[in-house]
Scaffold this motif. Structure first.
Motif: not given
Length: 187
Positions: A126-133, A142-150, A159-163
């Motif tokens: 699982i690769d994850w990234l958090i960045f503010g916009e 804030l955007t949280i993006v998660v990519t899971a590779t089996h 992804g999820r956006r948190v305000t």
């Protein structure tokens, strides 16, 4: 003349050939279904791993503490509450100065947070990234993006956006923190 009863050897061989073709087609269909079922199971495993990491990262972003003054991390002086959203928002992907009412307007007063990473869960990476916009009005997203590779191939990205409004009640003139004023988000 006598009538013959039963099947000849040729008719029997033809019937067996037709049955063999039919069973071969059924076997191929079942094998195809098994492959698709396995790929769906792997995709489900990858999605479950991605959801676990997404929930974990979301809880880290939404975390808050009650601190004792004179801590530089206090974002709401009336409750002494410190919001980790502020650290992630102004710290990811690169650190910027928060607006002056927050953390004295200095990035030196932000906690060190990790904005990206990789984890291993079960058969998935699982690769994850958090960045503010800035959001539509610069309100802070804030955007949280998660990519899971089996390991067997399927890949799931979510992804999820948190305000800031998920962390703190809608700002008023009396309590603007931690939401940046409209137009005052990340550059």
């Amino acid at each position: 003349m006598k009538k013959r009863q039963g099947l000849t050897l040729l008719e029997t061989l033809i019937a067996l050939a037709v049955l063999g073709i039919a069973f071969g087609a059924l076997l191929m269909s079942q094998l195809s279904n098994l492959r698709v079922s396995a790929q769906n199971r792997y995709a489900t495993d990858a999605k479950a791993a991605a959801v676990r990491v997404l929930e974990q990262k979301s809880s880290e972003v939404l975390k808050s503490d009650i601190l004792m003054p004179p801590s530089v991390y206090i974002d709401d002086p009336s409750t002494n509450r410190s919001f980790y959203f502020v650290d992630y928002y102004f710290g990811c992907p690169s650190r910027v100065n928060p607006p002056p009412p927050l953390r004295s307007g200095s990035q030196d007063n932000l906690r060190q947070v990790t904005c990206s990473g990789q984890e291993r869960q079960g058969n998935s990476t699982i690769d994850w990234l958090i960045f503010g916009e800035g959001g539509t009005l610069g309100e802070g997203v804030l955007t949280i993006v998660v990519t899971a590779t089996h390991d067997r191939g399927p890949k799931v990205t979510m992804g999820r956006r948190v305000t800031c409004y998920d962390v703190y009640p809608s700002p008023t003139q009396d309590k603007p923190a931690p939401c940046p004023p409209p137009g005052g988000g990340r550059p």
